[in-house]
Design an enzyme around this catalytic site. Structure first.
Site, PDB file in Angstrom:
ATOM      1  N   ARG A 122     -57.062  28.953 -64.434  1.00  0.00           N
ATOM      2  CA  ARG A 122     -57.117  28.901 -62.973  1.00  0.00           C
ATOM      3  C   ARG A 122     -56.199  27.798 -62.458  1.00  0.00           C
ATOM      4  NH1 ARG A 122     -58.253  31.536 -58.303  1.00  0.00           N
ATOM      5  NH2 ARG A 122     -59.950  30.687 -57.050  1.00  0.00           N
ATOM      6  N   THR A 398     -55.237  40.013 -56.577  1.00  0.00           N
ATOM      7  CA  THR A 398     -55.738  39.939 -57.933  1.00  0.00           C
ATOM      8  C   THR A 398     -55.469  41.252 -58.661  1.00  0.00           C
ATOM      9  OG1 THR A 398     -57.447  38.494 -57.122  1.00  0.00           O
ATOM     10  CG2 THR A 398     -57.860  39.527 -59.238  1.00  0.00           C
ATOM     11  N   THR A 416     -54.332  36.223 -60.605  1.00  0.00           N
ATOM     12  CA  THR A 416     -54.138  36.422 -59.173  1.00  0.00           C
ATOM     13  C   THR A 416     -53.119  35.472 -58.563  1.00  0.00           C
ATOM     14  OG1 THR A 416     -55.334  36.540 -57.070  1.00  0.00           O
ATOM     15  CG2 THR A 416     -56.011  34.817 -58.591  1.00  0.00           C
ATOM     16  N   SER A 469     -63.814  30.984 -57.707  1.00  0.00           N
ATOM     17  CA  SER A 469     -63.239  32.321 -57.790  1.00  0.00           C
ATOM     18  C   SER A 469     -64.342  33.354 -57.930  1.00  0.00           C
ATOM     19  CB  SER A 469     -62.309  32.411 -59.004  1.00  0.00           C
ATOM     20  OG  SER A 469     -61.865  33.738 -59.221  1.00  0.00           O
ATOM     21  N   GLY A 491     -61.136  40.503 -54.343  1.00  0.00           N
ATOM     22  CA  GLY A 491     -61.677  39.389 -53.568  1.00  0.00           C
ATOM     23  C   GLY A 491     -63.178  39.289 -53.714  1.00  0.00           C
TER      24      GLY A 491
END
Length: 586
Positions: A122, A398, A416, A469, A491
Site C-alpha cells: 500500500r 482498482t 489501485t 483501504s 471502492g
C-alpha cells in the site's frame, strides 16, 4: 501495434428465466450522485458456465494481461511469476487502474509450505504530510485537493511489492516477467470501447496536464475506440526496472523524475520518501463460515475484518432456505453491512499507527451482540446505528486478478491508483500515472471521501502512514485446501461484492460464473440507502421497502475475478460488468 482481441461470448446456466443487468463503463470512482458520467450496458444472459482448466488459470480485467499470465504458466512459471507479469502488464493496458504508480495488496498461498502470506505494498503518506493538509484556514475540506493535485499522491508501492513477491516466492527473473509489458507499451495496442469510455469520462481531469495529454489524447481529444495507444516513456521506465530492479524506481532515474514533478508542482514526495519505502508482510485475517475457512487482507485493509464480521453475523440465518436475493436474505445482509461499516468508520486504520481491535471485531461473541440489534422484519435507520464495542485491543481505480498454477500456488492481487486514472497526472518523462491515494485518508472526521465513506481519527492523515483501504483479495479453504480465490475492484463496494461472491458459492450452491453474474446489493451505513443493481424482481423490492429499506437502483457494483478449485479441476470467470475482462485456463 497489437490488436485488441474480440470479446468472448459469455453464457450462463440459470434455473430461472433470463434477467438483465446494467453494466457501467466507469471504473472505480464516485457514484453517479457525485456527477461522474456513467454509461450503462444492458445485457441479457440466458446461460452461463465457467471457464475450465486443469493445469493453471488466470482471471483478470484485461484480455492481454490474462494471456500474458497464462503464457508464463505454460512456460513453467508459477502463480507468483504470472502474478507479477500480469501486474506490470495491467499498468500498460488498464491505465485507469493497473499501475506502477500506485499500490495494493497480494495474498499468496504457497503450496509447498501450505503457508498463506498477506503482502502489503500500500502507498504511504510522504514524510511532509500533516493531518490538516486538505483543509482551508476555516477548517473546511478543500474540494479536489486530495484527488487531482500533486498533494493527492502517496509514495507508490507496486514496484517494490511485485519485486519482493517475485524474489521470495517466484522462480523467474524480473526482466523476463516485465518483457511482455514492455512490448505492449512500446508497440502499442488498440483502444477498446471500454477504455475509450473511461478516457472520455475523465477528459477534463486528464486534459489539465500536458504530460498526460501527450499520451492519452489525439488532436486535442481523448483517444477513441480503434485508435492505437503507444506509451514510449512507460516502456523506457519498465526497461529500467527490468534492468536495474526496484532501485530504478525508488532511487534512480525514475525516482528523480517523480521528485522533479513534485517539486515543480508543490507536491510532497521526496527522494528520501521513495528510498525509505518498505513492503510489509502481514498475517492474513482468518474466519470460519459454514465449515469453510476464509482468509483475507488485514489492516490497513478493512476488507478482511469486515467480511469475517458480516459472515459471523449471517451464519446464524438459514439463507439457503430463504433463497438467493430474496427479500429476507437481502434485508439481513443489508443490516449486517450497516453494522460493519459503522465499525469501519471508528476502528480501522494503519495498524502501525493505531490499535485495531482485530480479534474483537472478528469474534463470534461480538457477532452475537451485533445480531441482537437486527430486527428481521424491519430496517434499523443508520442514524440509530453507532459503532459497537468490540473486545479490547490486542497488543481503494482498482483492479483485481486471481491466478492458480499446477502446483497449487495461488495469487490474489488487488491494486489501485484510487479513482479513475488516479490523480490523472503523469510524472513527466516517465509515462507513469500517479495515484491519488491520499484521499483514502479521513481528511476531516465525519467528512466522506470520494466513495462516501466516513472515517475518524484512526484513519487521519499522518506522515509515513498507510491510508485505510477496502481492497479484499481473499481465499476460501475447504478441508485445509484452497477452494476459492476471489477479489474485485469497486471502492466501498469491494467488501460487499467479495462477501456476496463467497455467499453465492457456499450458501446458494452457484458455480463461479453464476456467482459473479448475479445482481448485487450494497449498504455502507451512510448514506442510509440500500443500493441494488438491476435484475432483482419488483416484488422483492416492494417487500424490502415494506421492511423500511430505502432502495436506490445503481449501476454496476464490482468487477470480480474469481477461480474455484473443485474435484481436481479449476473453474474460473471474469465478471462481465467489465467487457474487457477475460479468464483463461489450460
Amino acid at each position: 501495434m497489437i490488436c485488441y482481441p474480440k470479446p468472448l461470448a459469455r453464457v450462463l446456466v440459470l434455473t430461472v428465466a433470463t434477467f438483465s443487468i446494467s453494466f457501467s463503463a466507469i471504473a472505480k470512482g464516485p457514484l453517479p450522485a457525485s456527477g461522474q458520467p456513467t454509461v450503462n450496458y444492458d445485457l441479457t444472459y440466458d446461460i452461463v458456465s465457467p471457464v475450465t482448466g486443469k493445469q493453471g488459470m488466470v482471471a483478470t480485467e484485461q484480455a492481454f494481461a490474462t494471456q500474458i499470465g497464462l503464457d508464463i504458466l505454460k512456460k513453467g512459471g508459477n502463480a507468483i511469476d504470472a502474478g507479477v507479469a500480469v501486474g506490470f502488464a495491467l499498468a500498460v493496458v488498464l491505465p485507469n487502474a493497473g499501475n506502477i504508480g500506485g499500490g495494493g495488496f497480494m495474498m499468496i498461498h504457497d503450496a509447498k509450505t501450505n503457508q498463506n502470506i498477506a503482502l502489503d505494498f500500500r502507498e504511504t503518506a510522504p514524510a511532509g504530510a500533516v493531518r490538516d493538509m486538505y483543509l482551508d484556514s476555516a477548517g473546511n475540506v478543500v474540494s479536489g485537493r486530495s484527488l487531482y493535485t500533486h498533494l493527492a499522491s502517496g509514495v507508490p508501492g507496486s514496484v517494490a511489492g511485485f519485486a519482493q513477491a517475485l524474489k521470495k516466492h517466484g522462480t523467474m527473473k524480473l526482466a523476463d516477467v516485465i518483457a511482455p509489458a514492455v512490448k505492449l507499451a512500446e508497440d502499442g495496442f488498440i483502444v477498446s470501447p471500454n477504455l475509450a469510455l473511461m478516457l472520455e469520462a475523465e477528459k477534463d481531469n486528464l486534459g489539465k496536464w500536458a504530460s498526460t495529454k501527450a499520451i492519452f489524447f489525439k488532436d486535442g481529444r481523448p483517444l477513441r475506440a480503434g485508435e492505437t495507444l503507444v506509451q514510449k516513456d512507460l516502456a523506457k521506465s519498465l526497461k529500467l526496472i527490468a534492468k536495474q530492479g526496484p532501485s530504478a524506481f525508488y532511487e534512480g532515474d525514475i525516482a528523480k523524475k517523480i521528485v522533479a514533478e513534485m517539486k515543480a508542482n508543490n507536491g510532497l514526495i521526496t527522494l528520501d520518501d521513495l528510498k525509505k519505502y518498505k513492503v510489509v508482510e502481514r498475517e492474513p485475517i482468518h474466519g470460519q463460515y459454514r465449515g469453510f475457512e476464509v482468509m483475507s487482507m488485514p489492516p490497513p485493509s478493512s476488507g478482511g475484518i469486515h467480511i469475517i464480521q458480516m459472515l459471523n453475523i449471517l451464519e446464524r440465518y438459514p439463507l439457503k432456505e430463504y433463497g438467493h436475493n430474496s427479500a429476507q436474505t437481502i434485508h439481513l445482509m443489508a443490516e449486517a453491512m450497516k453494522l460493519a461499516y459503522a465499525d469501519r468508520s471508528e476502528y480501522l486504520g494503519d495498524p502501525d499507527f493505531v490499535k485495531v481491535p482485530i480479534k474483537g471485531l472478528t469474534s463470534h461473541a461480538y457477532a452475537d451482540a451485533l445480531a441482537q440489534k437486527i430486527n428481521p422484519d424491519r430496517a434499523t435507520p443508520s442514524s440509530e446505528i453507532k459503532p459497537g464495542q468490540p473486545q479490547s485491543y490486542e497488543s481503494d481505480q482498482t483492479t483485481h486478478y486471481s491466478i492458480v498454477d499446477k502446483q497449487g500456488n495461488i495469487v490474489a492481487t488487488t491494486y489501485t491508483l484510487n479513482t479513475n486514472f488516479g490523480s490523472t497526472i503523469v510524472a513527466t518523462g516517465t509515462g507513469i500515472l500517479l495515484n491519488n491515494q491520499m484521499d483514502d485518508f479521513s481528511a476531516k472526521p465525519g467528512v466522506a471521501n470520494a466513495y462516501g465513506l466516513v472515517g475518524g481519527d484512526a484513519n487521519a492523515v499522518a506522515a509515513l502512514k498507510r491510508p485505510l483501504s477496502s481492497m479484499s483479495p481473499t481465499f476460501v479453504l475447504k478441508d485445509n485446501k484452497p477452494f476459492l480465490v476471489t477479489g474485485t475492484p469497486g471502492g466501498a463496494r469491494i467488501i460487499t461484492t467479495t462477501l456476496q461472491t463467497i455467499m453465492n458459492v457456499i450458501d446458494h450452491d452457484m458455480n463461479i460464473a453464476e456467482a459473479l453474474v448475479a445482481p448485487r446489493i450494497h449498504h455502507q451505513w451512510t448514506p442510509d440507502e440500500l443500493r441494488i443493481e438491476k435484475g432483482i424482481s419488483a416484488d422483492t423490492l416492494k417487500l424490502l421497502q415494506e421492511k423500511g429499506q430505502k432502495i436506490s437502483l445503481q449501476p454496476t457494483m464490482g468487477r470480480a475475478q474469481s477461480i474455484q478449485i473443485k474435484d481436481g479441476f479449476l473453474y474460473g470467470y471474469s465478471d462481465p460488468r467489465n467487457p474487457d475482462g477475460q479468464t483463461l485456463g489450460y
